[in-house]
Scaffold this active site. Structure first.
Site, PDB file in Angstrom:
ATOM      1  N   GLU A 498      25.277 -54.751  -6.151  1.00 56.80           N
ATOM      2  CA  GLU A 498      24.356 -55.850  -6.414  1.00 56.80           C
ATOM      3  C   GLU A 498      25.030 -56.897  -7.301  1.00 56.80           C
ATOM      4  O   GLU A 498      25.534 -56.573  -8.368  1.00 56.80           O
ATOM      5  CB  GLU A 498      23.096 -55.303  -7.096  1.00 56.80           C
ATOM      6  CG  GLU A 498      22.344 -54.291  -6.246  1.00 56.80           C
ATOM      7  CD  GLU A 498      21.395 -53.446  -7.066  1.00 56.80           C
ATOM      8  OE1 GLU A 498      21.011 -53.877  -8.160  1.00 56.80           O
ATOM      9  OE2 GLU A 498      21.042 -52.342  -6.612  1.00 56.80           O
ATOM     10  N   TYR A 555      20.244 -47.222 -13.766  1.00 57.65           N
ATOM     11  CA  TYR A 555      19.878 -47.265 -12.350  1.00 57.65           C
ATOM     12  C   TYR A 555      20.530 -46.140 -11.551  1.00 57.65           C
ATOM     13  O   TYR A 555      20.209 -45.945 -10.373  1.00 57.65           O
ATOM     14  CB  TYR A 555      20.295 -48.603 -11.730  1.00 57.65           C
ATOM     15  CG  TYR A 555      19.718 -49.828 -12.410  1.00 57.65           C
ATOM     16  CD1 TYR A 555      18.719 -49.733 -13.388  1.00 57.65           C
ATOM     17  CD2 TYR A 555      20.189 -51.095 -12.102  1.00 57.65           C
ATOM     18  CE1 TYR A 555      18.211 -50.852 -14.010  1.00 57.65           C
ATOM     19  CE2 TYR A 555      19.684 -52.228 -12.720  1.00 57.65           C
ATOM     20  CZ  TYR A 555      18.692 -52.096 -13.685  1.00 57.65           C
ATOM     21  OH  TYR A 555      18.189 -53.211 -14.308  1.00 57.65           O
ATOM     22  N   HIS A 596      17.967 -50.787 -20.138  1.00 64.18           N
ATOM     23  CA  HIS A 596      19.291 -51.403 -20.181  1.00 64.18           C
ATOM     24  C   HIS A 596      20.091 -50.889 -21.373  1.00 64.18           C
ATOM     25  O   HIS A 596      20.933 -51.603 -21.912  1.00 64.18           O
ATOM     26  CB  HIS A 596      19.178 -52.938 -20.238  1.00 64.18           C
ATOM     27  CG  HIS A 596      18.539 -53.527 -19.031  1.00 64.18           C
ATOM     28  ND1 HIS A 596      17.179 -53.618 -18.880  1.00 64.18           N
ATOM     29  CD2 HIS A 596      19.075 -54.040 -17.887  1.00 64.18           C
ATOM     30  CE1 HIS A 596      16.891 -54.165 -17.715  1.00 64.18           C
ATOM     31  NE2 HIS A 596      18.022 -54.419 -17.093  1.00 64.18           N
TER      32      HIS A 596
END
Length: 807
Positions: A498, A555, A596
Site C-alpha cells: 500500500e 496491520y 500506530h
C-alpha cells in the site's frame, strides 16, 4: 498487448480423435476416477480401524478433477485444498501408494514426497528444490504448492502464483530465468469448497486477481454444504457464481470469465475446462469455474456421518447423481464400454487399490518392526537381571502393529525403572536410545528452514565502509540507496504494498524507484494484507525475490493467518521440498496511538517460527540485514523503527554490499555493573538512560540482539552476564511478551541463570495499547526515566549503602 499464444487442443475432442482413441481416453479416465473412489472408501476404513489418525477424502469430486487435470500442463501450478486427490492422481502429482503413505504418516520423503508424514492425508505438494536447496526446473513438472488445512488458506498464495506468470510474460528482464517460466504461459489453478467461499480471504483474493488480470483459474466444488451447514447459511442466493456476476468482463471493463457446469456431467466438464483454461492461459484473464451438483458420498470426514444432517431426499439424490454412477451410465449409453467391461475394470481397480494400500502399510511398518524387534531383544536381555521389566517387552512384543512411539516409550520406561541398577545391558539400551535422538530430530523436527546452499548464515559478512566524505543523511535515504543498489543488481527483486509505488511508501524508503525501475517491479496494491502476503509467497515459490510491505506492524494482524499457517510452516511441512524466500517489510514500535505504535513481538514470536525476525535499531543496520536477506533464500520479517526515518545516519560507501549477520548480537556500550538488553526503538532510550546512570556511578553494558529469531547465536548476552551478574530486559511489548522470550533465551538456553547475583528484571509496556499523544506514549511505554529508576533500584537492592533508595 498480450503475445499471440496458441490455444490448446481439446484432449477428448471427438472431431480430432478416432473412436478407439476417444474410447481409450474415456475408459482410462473412468479407471482413475474409480480407483480414487476406492482409495477414499478404503482410506476411511483404515482410519476407523485405527491405522490412521484422521481421514478427509475427495469422493464425489472425481470427474471435475479429471476434467481439470486434462488442462493442467507442465509448468502450471496448483493451490488447492484437501479434496483434490483425483486431480493429484490424474496429473501424477501423487501416486496411490504415496496417498496411503501420507495417510499412515510415513516419515520418509521417499514414501511421502509431499510432506514426509508431516501433514494429514490429501495435503499435496511437489518438490521444487533439491537437497542442497537449489531449484529444480519447474517448467518441466506439474507443480503443486504445499496444501494447508485452514479453509480458504490456499487463496492468498494463489494470487502470487498467477501474478508471477504476468511478470514473466511482461518483463523481458526475467527471460533468463528459464527454469521458472516459459514466457509466462503458466496458469495457476485454485480449488475450494463452496462453503469456504464465505471466508474473507476468498473475496480478497478474487478481487485482487480481477484487479491484477492474472491467469488464475478458480474452481469451486459445490456440494451444497459446509460440513453440516447448508448453502442457505453460507452464501447469498445460495450461489457463489450468481453473486460474483458483477466480475464478468465486458466490452467496457476487464474482469473474469465465469463458467458453470454440473459435477456429474463428464462431457460438459471436459469441454468447459478446455474452454476456460484456453482463455485463461492465452489472454491472462482470471476465470471462475463453478462446479455445481457435486456429491460427498462419505460425508465431510471420518469424524462423522452426513446422514445426521441431510434429509433422505437429498441422500437419495446424491446416490443417483454420484458422478461415477452417472459417468458409468453415460459410457454404456454411448457404447464406449459394456456393462461387463466396466465390471471387469472395477474389479481390477479394487484389487489394485487394496494391494497398493497393503504395500504402503507394510512399508510403513517395516522400519519400525526392525526397531521393535531389536528393542524387545535388548529389554529381554536386561530383564535377566531385572525380571520386573519383562512385562514391558512382552507388551511391546504382543503389539503386532506397534508404532514408533510404543517402541521409544518402552525404552524410556525401561531406563527409568532400571536407573538404580547399572549394568552393561542397560548401557547398551541407553546407547541405542541416545543414537535415536538424531534420527528422531530428522524425522519429526528438521527443516524449519531450508538450510541449503543459500542460507543467510552462509552469506559473507561484509562491514560497512565509511570515509571522510561519507555524508550524514536521513535514515530513509539509507534505505532508499540500499533498495536502489539491490534492484539494479538483481532483476528478480520486486516490491509491492500500500502506497509503495507512486509515492515511494509513506516514509519514502522507495521514493523515486518506481519511476526508475517501472511499475512491474515496484507496485502499489489495494488495502488487502492477506493477499499482499500471498502475492509474495506465490512469487517466491516461482523463483522471484519479493518484498511485501505491510504498512504498519499493527496491520500484520490482518495477515497473520497467512504468515503463520502458510509461509512460516512451508519448509517444515514439506521437509524442505519447497521454499519461499519472501521478505516482509514493515515498521513499528514507538509512534502515536492505539494502531500506530505496535510492538506485538510475543504474537510474532509465538506464531512465526520458520521466519527470521529482524529488529534493527536504525536504518543502517536494517539496510545491512536487507543486503543479507537479498542474497539468501529464507523468509524473514524485518521491522523498521517508525521514529527513525528522519534521524541522521552516516551513509556507507558500499550501501548495497555490506551485510549484517542474522543472530549476531552486538555490544553497543561496554559496562561492568549491569547488562541491559533491548532492541529497536527502545535502544536509544536505554542509551540515553545510560548517560545519566553513569553520573550516578553505574556502568551499564548495552546489548542489541538485532534479530530475535535467531537470537544471539554466539551467546554474547551470557558472556556479558558473567561479568556484570545483573540483567534487565527492556521491551515495548506487553508484560510477559517479548521480554519473556528473551529471558528464556538468556537464562535457560544460554545458562545465564548461573551468573546472576540478583533477580533478573523486565521493563515493558503496559498491558494495553498506548493511548494517543506524547503523554500517552510516555506513561505507557518504557521511558528513559523508567530505565534509570529500574536500573538504580536493582543496584540499590544489591548495595543499598552505595545506592540509597530514590523514593
Amino acid at each position: 498487448m498480450m503475445p499471440d499464444i496458441k490455444l490448446t487442443t481439446n484432449p477428448i475432442d471427438a472431431s480430432e480423435l478416432s473412436f478407439d482413441d476417444f474410447k481409450t481416453i474415456v475408459i482410462n479416465d473412468y479407471k482413475i476416477a474409480y480407483e480414487s473412489r476406492q482409495a477414499s472408501l478404503l482410506g476411511r476404513k483404515e482410519v476407523l480401524t485405527g491405522k490412521a489418525k484422521f481421514g478427509i477424502f475427495g469422493d464425489g469430486k472425481e470427474l471435475p478433477q479429471i476434467a481439470m487435470a486434462k488442462a493442467f500442463k507442465n509448468g502450471d501450478w496448483r493451490s488447492g485444498y484437501y479434496r483434490d486427490q483425483t486431480f493429484a492422481f490424474a496429473t501424477g502429482i501423487c501416486t496411490l501408494k504415496e496417498f496411503f503413505a501420507q495417510l499412515y504418516a510415513n516419515p520418509s520423503i521417499e514414501a511421502d514426497p509431499a510432506s514426509a508424514g508431516r501433514q494429514m492425508n490429501c495435503h499435496f505438494a511437489t518438490r521444487s528444490i533439491n537437497e542442497d536447496g537449489s531449484w529444480k526446473d519447474l517448467t518441466e513438472i506439474k507443480n503443486s504448492s504445499a496444501d494447508i488445512a485452514p479453509t480458504g488458506g490456499q487463496m492468498a498464495r494463489l494470487v502470487g502464483l498467477a501474478y508471477a506468470s504476468k511478470l514473466y510474460r511482461l518483463n523481458p528482464e526475467l527471460e533468463y530465468l528459464k527454469n521458472f517460466s516459459v514466457k509466462g504461459n503458466e496458469v495457476a489453478f485454485g480449488t475450494i469448497g463452496n462453503a469456504s467461499t464465505s471466508e474473507g480471504v476468498f473475496f480478497e483474493a478474487i478481487n485482487a486477481a480481477g484487479v491484477l488480470q492474472i491467469p488464475m483459474a478458480m474452481s469451486v466444488w459445490d456440494d451444497g454444504y459446509g460440513i453440516s451447514v447448508p448453502a442457505k447459511y453460507q452464501t447469498t442466493k445460495e450461489d457463489i457464481s450468481e453473486i460474483l456476476k458483477g466480475l464478468q468482463r465486458d466490452e467496457n471493463a476487464p474482469g473474469y470469465e465465469i463458467y458453470k457446469v454440473r459435477g456429474w456431467d463428464y462431457p460438459a466438464l471436459c469441454e468447459t475446462y478446455q474452454r476456460a483454461i484456453d482463455v485463461c492461459r492465452a489472454e491472462h484473464v482470471p476465470v471462475l469455474i463453478h462446479v455445481t451438483e457435486v456429491t460427498q458420498p462419505q460425508g465431510h470426514s471420518t469424524s462423522g456421518s452426513h446422514e445426521r444432517y441431510k434429509e433422505q431426499s437429498r441422500l437419495d439424490w446424491e446416490k443417483e447423481y454420484d458422478c461415477i454412477i452417472q459417468m458409468r451410465k453415460w459410457m454404456i449409453e454411448s457404447a464406449i464400454a459394456t456393462e461387463e467391461e466396466i465390471e471387469e475394470l472395477e474389479s481390477s481397480a479394487k484389487i489394485f487399490v487394496r494391494d497398493t494400500q497393503k504395500e504402503a502399510w507394510n512399508e510403513f511398518l517395516a522400519t519400525i518392526k526392525g526397531e521393535k524387534d531389536l528393542v524387545v531383544e535388548m529389554i529381554n536381555t536386561l530383564a535377566d537381571r531385572n525380571p520386573g521389566i519383562r512385562k514391558i517387552s512382552s507388551l511391546l512384543s504382543s503389539t503386532p502393529d506397534a508404532f514408533r512411539k510404543e517402541v521409544i516409550s518402552s525404552v524410556r520406561k525401561t531406563l527409568r525403572l532400571t536407573v538404580n541398577s547399572p549394568s552393561p545391558e542397560r548401557d547398551t539400551l541407553l546407547q541405542w536410545y541416545a543414537a535415536q535422538a538424531d534420527l528422531i530430530e530428522d524425522k519429526y523436527h528438521s527443516k524449519l528452514f531450508t538450510d541449503g546452499n543459500e542460507s543467510p548464515f552462509l552469506v559473507a559478512q561484509v562491514p560497512a565502509v565509511y570515509n571522510e566524505e561519507s555524508r550524514m543523511v536521513d535514515g530513509r535515504e539509507i534505505l532508499n540507496a540500499c533498495f536502489d543498489a539491490n534492484f539494479a543488481r538483481d532483476k528478480r527483486l520486486v516490491a509491492f504494498g500500500e502506497d509503495l509505488g507512486a509515492i515511494g511508501d509513506v516514509n519514502q524508503g522507495f521514493a523515486g524507484l518506481q519511476a526508475k525501475y517501472g511499475e512491474l517491479r515496484i507496485t502499489d496494491t489495494g488495502i488487502r494484507e492477506m493477499t499482499i502476503i500471498g502475492q509474495g509467497i506465490g512469487l517466491a515459490l516461482r523463483g522471484l525475490k519479493p518484498i511485501a510491505e505491510i504498512q504498519y506492524l499493527d496491520y500484520l494482524i490482518f495477515a497473520l493467518n497467512v504468515l503463520s499457517d502458510d509461509l512460516a510452516s512451508l519448509s517444515y511441512r514439506t521437509k524442505a521440498g519447497q521454499k519461499a524466500p519472501l521478505i516482509i517489510r514493515t515498521r513499528g514500535h514507538r509512534l502515536e496511538g492505539v494502531w500506530h505504535s505496535g510492538s506485538p513481538m510475543s504474537m510474532i514470536l509465538g506464531s512465526l517460527r520458520g521466519l527470521h525476525i529482524c529488529v534493527p535499531r536504525n536504518m543502517t543496520q536494517a539496510a545491512g540485514m536487507y543486503n543479507t536477506l537479498f542474497r539468501s533464500d529464507e523468509p524473514a520479517l524485518l521491522i523498521e523503527c517508525l521514529n527513525g526515518y528522519r534521524l541522521k545516519e552516516k551513509l556507507p560507501e558500499n550501501i548495497g554490499e555490506y551485510t549484517v549477520a542474522l543472530g549476531k548480537a552486538e555490544v553497543i556500550k561496554e559496562g561492568t555493573d549491569i547488562t541491559v538488553i533491548s532492541y529497536g526503538s527502545t535502544l536509544r532510550i536505554v542509551e540515553e538512560a545510560a548517560e545519566e546512570l553513569a553520573l550516578l556511578g553505574i556502568s551499564v553494558e548495552i546489548i542489541d540482539p538485532q534479530t530475535l529469531l535467531p537470537f544471539d547465536k554466539a551467546q554474547i548476552c551470557a558472556l556479558s552476564l558473567s561479568k556484570t551478574n545483573k540483567l534487565l530486559v527492556v521491551d515495548e511489548d506487553v508484560p510477559g511478551g517479548g521480554a519473556a522470550f528473551i529471558l528464556l533465551q538468556i537464562l535457560e538456553e544460554q545458562n545465564g541463570y548461573y551468573h546472576l547475583d540478583g533477580q533478573p528484571r523486565t521493563l515493558t509496556a503496559k498491558a494495553h495499547r498506548p493511548p494517543y499523544g506524547s503523554d500517552g506514549d510516555y506513561f505507557s511505554k518504557p521511558s528513559a526515566d523508567d530505565v534509570i529508576e529500574v536500573v538504580y533500584n536493582m543496584m540499590n537492592e544489591s548495595n543499598p549503602g552505595k545506592y540509597p533508595a530514590i523514593f
